[in-house]
Design an enzyme around this catalytic site. Structure first.
Site, short mmCIF file in Angstrom:
data_model
loop_
_atom_site.label_atom_id
_atom_site.label_comp_id
_atom_site.label_asym_id
_atom_site.label_seq_id
_atom_site.Cartn_x
_atom_site.Cartn_y
_atom_site.Cartn_z
N SER A 196 0.84 -1.20 0.00
CA SER A 196 0.00 0.00 0.00
C SER A 196 0.88 1.26 0.00
O SER A 196 1.70 1.41 -0.92
CB SER A 196 -0.94 -0.04 1.22
OG SER A 196 -1.93 0.92 1.11
N ASP A 265 -17.98 -15.03 -11.92
CA ASP A 265 -17.19 -16.11 -11.33
C ASP A 265 -16.78 -17.15 -12.37
O ASP A 265 -15.70 -17.74 -12.29
CB ASP A 265 -17.96 -16.77 -10.18
CG ASP A 265 -17.09 -17.64 -9.29
OD1 ASP A 265 -15.86 -17.68 -9.52
OD2 ASP A 265 -17.63 -18.29 -8.38
N ASP A 268 -13.22 -17.65 -15.46
CA ASP A 268 -11.99 -18.47 -15.51
C ASP A 268 -12.30 -19.97 -15.53
O ASP A 268 -11.40 -20.79 -15.37
CB ASP A 268 -11.08 -18.12 -14.33
CG ASP A 268 -11.78 -18.28 -12.98
OD1 ASP A 268 -12.85 -18.92 -12.93
OD2 ASP A 268 -11.25 -17.75 -11.98
N ASP A 272 -15.66 -20.62 -7.89
CA ASP A 272 -15.02 -20.73 -6.58
C ASP A 272 -14.94 -19.38 -5.87
O ASP A 272 -14.14 -19.20 -4.95
CB ASP A 272 -13.61 -21.31 -6.74
CG ASP A 272 -12.74 -20.45 -7.66
OD1 ASP A 272 -13.28 -19.48 -8.27
OD2 ASP A 272 -11.55 -20.72 -7.78
N ASP A 412 -8.80 -5.78 -4.41
CA ASP A 412 -8.39 -4.66 -3.56
C ASP A 412 -9.42 -3.54 -3.68
O ASP A 412 -9.64 -3.02 -4.77
CB ASP A 412 -7.01 -4.17 -4.03
CG ASP A 412 -6.39 -3.12 -3.14
OD1 ASP A 412 -7.13 -2.32 -2.54
OD2 ASP A 412 -5.15 -3.09 -3.04
N HIS A 452 -6.99 -5.97 -0.07
CA HIS A 452 -5.92 -4.98 0.06
C HIS A 452 -4.82 -5.53 0.97
O HIS A 452 -5.02 -5.63 2.18
CB HIS A 452 -6.47 -3.67 0.61
CG HIS A 452 -5.46 -2.56 0.63
ND1 HIS A 452 -4.84 -2.11 -0.52
CD2 HIS A 452 -4.92 -1.84 1.64
CE1 HIS A 452 -3.99 -1.15 -0.20
NE2 HIS A 452 -4.02 -0.97 1.10
#
Ligand SMILES: *[C@@H]1O[C@H](CO)[C@@H](O)[C@H](O)[C@H]1NC(C)=O
Ligand SMILES: *[C@@H]1O[C@H](CO)[C@@H](O)[C@H](O)[C@H]1NC(C)=O
Ligand SMILES: *[C@@H]1O[C@H](CO)[C@@H](O)[C@H](O)[C@H]1NC(C)=O
Length: 541
Positions: A196, A265, A268, A272, A412, A452
């Site tokens: 960060s 979801d 890909d 999951d 994030d 994050h």
């Protein structure tokens, strides 16, 4: 200032003199540590504390009371702890801590610098103790001001300079000279690790003084600072305050998150709750729109105004004349509970305090009353102390043989992961180097399902910055942690093709994934348990 140190210094001098007479050859580690008060000196530097600390000791930080920083931390090694006050200008100074473990020489004689988060006055003790556990001599610093507030920036440009880069530079230099003074041998390799704000600091070193580090691990970096600041404004302006028609409550944001997962979801190939290649996720919040006569209470649907809020929160930030200010926040973010500014109707204090204290030097300035699109331009153009950290020419790092490893969680909700992709691509264009030629010194790993810095639905735990203490994660030392991965790259020339992460449920490992290096994609092979790293491979897009 110096005179207050005189008495303890004298006493210590006498003590160490007496000790030396009794046993001239064998000064113990703890004696040598506490003797630093008299044996070590450097310009503009006061030693506030030199003390031997055994593993398991609770270190209290009385100076942190009232600052919002941690009040204690547990030592993870027998070590020498040194606390210094280094004057950086007539109106600024940096508090530096140096942790030097007893077991250093056999662990590779390594130096580690840590970084801070947010507006950055809290020394990152969990990263420091983690580093000592791995045998590093570790330095942390307060970025030139105490605590999390931006108030110390008010009318103090030198404090902003410390925050932007000078505290890091000074702490690194003084830290190295202490370490080289203290141990019988000198530092072999130097590393940096931070997330960060600390990720930004790592890239600042990579951009401006790379010769000071052999390896830099930068996570979720707050680079292109004005972009990072702008996202919180957009969220606040879009949501409005609780009760306004545009506002969503926490339950509604959770519903939005489910909607995004429902739509993305499968991208890909695996259901999951984790999405690789999250940039492909372009959700359609209108799926939640109430029809005539429907309400949230009866149908868990959203009004048109609320749907528009969701669209805006997950859209890029635009400024005057439609100029792109920041890429969008990834819509897969799910950290609403942890960051109430997403739904609480109060702007992020980081952004508000940056604008009011550092940019405008006006304590009465507020986002609610004073923000206009000009604020984005002002922040971009003023760029106090070059905090932006956006330099894309990394030639010095390349020529100094400094390795840079950047990673960013794709969920994030504070700093857009797309910001890191943009930086990587900008470096590539600016240096005229395709990724195969960046690989020798600069690698970027997008981490699906990482929030994050830590936490998330994916295999996020990789022994990175702030992943131990606050996250309550594994107290283990995987040899494939991101820090030791960097060590292997620097010391053995074994460059990482993937970063191994673990999925944790209540601190227990339930899955593993080898996250691929950008621009390759972590791709499901089509068969096999998706919780096993072996079910995935790196493929060109
Ligand atoms: C550090 O030194 C500065 C002077 O450069 C002084 O103003 C400040 O109070 C000192 N801080 C501590 C904790 O001693
Ligand atoms: C290393 O980086 C510094 C800037 O920090 C630069 O001045 C120097 O030229 C670089 N060294 C090499 C060998 O390029
Ligand atoms: C801030 O507001 C207070 C009271 O509203 C006022 O006295 C003060 O002068 C203002 N400060 C600045 C810098 O405008």
């Amino acid at each position: 200032m110096k005179s207050t140190l005189l008495l303890p210094t004298l006493l210590l001098l006498l003590t160490s003199f007496a000790t030396a007479q009794e046993d001239p050859e064998e000064e113990t580690f703890s004696e040598r540590c506490e003797g630093l008060v008299s044996t070590f000196s450097a310009a503009d530097t006061d030693i506030l504390l030199a003390s031997y600390v055994t593993e398991g000791t609770t270190m209290d930080f009385p100076h942190s009371v009232g600052t919002g920083c941690a009040l204690s931390s547990t030592s993870l090694a027998d070590m020498c702890r040194l606390r210094l006050n280094v004057t950086t200008s007539t109106t600024s100074s940096v508090i530096v801590e140096v942790f030097m473990p007893t077991d250093w020489s056999s662990k590779g004689e390594r130096f580690l610098m840590t970084g801070n988060g947010g507006l950055g006055g809290c020394i990152q003790y969990p990263d420091m103790t983690y580093g000592t556990k791995l045998g590093f001599a570790v330095v942390g610093h307060d970025n030139g001001h105490a605590g999390l507030s931006g108030l110390p920036f008010l009318n103090r440009p030198e404090v902003i300079t410390d925050y932007s880069w000078r505290a890091l530079r000074v702490a690194g230099q003084i830290g190295k000279s202490v370490v080289n003074h203290f141990y019988p041998s000198t530092i072999s390799k130097s590393y940096y690790m931070g997330c960060s704000g600390g990720g930004r600091s790592g890239l600042k070193a990579a951009q401006e003084f790379p010769e000071e580090y052999d390896g830099i691990v930068s996570a979720a970096p707050a680079i292109n600072w004005h972009r990072v600041m702008s996202v919180a404004v957009q969220i606040f302006k879009a949501t409005g305050t609780p009760g306004s028609p545009t506002h969503l409550n926490l339950a509604q944001w959770n519903k939005v998150h489910q909607m995004v997962l429902d739509q993305c979801d499968g991208i890909d190939g695996v259901l999951d709750n984790v999405v690789e290649d999250a940039m492909k996720c372009q959700p359609r919040p209108e799926a939640l729109l109430c029809g005539p006569g429907q309400t949230w209470a009866t149908d868990q649907c959203l009004t048109a105004a609320q749907v528009a809020t969701v669209r805006t929160v997950y859209s890029p930030v635009y400024g005057n004349n439609g100029r792109l200010v920041s890429p969008r926040l990834n819509p897969l973010t799910q950290e609403f509970v942890g960051y109430p500014f997403m739904y609480g109707g109060v702007p992020s204090s980081i952004t508000e305090e940056w604008y009011k204290y550092a940019l405008y030097s006006d304590p009465n300035w507020t986002i609610a009353n004073d923000f206009t699109l000009d604020t984005y331009d002002d922040d971009f153009q003023t760029n106090p102390a070059d905090v932006s950290t956006s330099k894309t020419d990394l030639t010095d790092a390349k020529n100094n043989n400094t390795k840079i490893l950047m990673y960013h969680g794709l969920t994030d909700c504070l700093i857009s992961s797309e910001n890191s992709y943009l930086y990587y691509e900008s470096v590539s264009r600016d240096m005229g180097l395709p990724s195969s030629q960046l690989d020798p010194f600069f690698r970027f790993f997008p981490i699906a399902g990482m929030d994050h810095c830590y936490s998330g639905q994916g295999a996020w735990f990789m022994g990175g910055s702030v992943q131990y203490g606050p996250a309550g994660a594994l107290d283990v030392d995987p040899s494939d942690s991101v820090l030791m991965t960097m060590v292997k790259w620097v010391e053995q020339g074994i460059a990482p093709e993937t970063l191994t992460g673990r999925k944790l449920v209540n601190g227990v490992v339930t899955g593993e994934k080898a996250h691929c290096k950008h621009p390759l994609k972590t791709t499901y092979k089509g068969t096999g348990d998706h919780n096993l790293a072996s079910s995935w491979e790196c493929r060109a897009a």
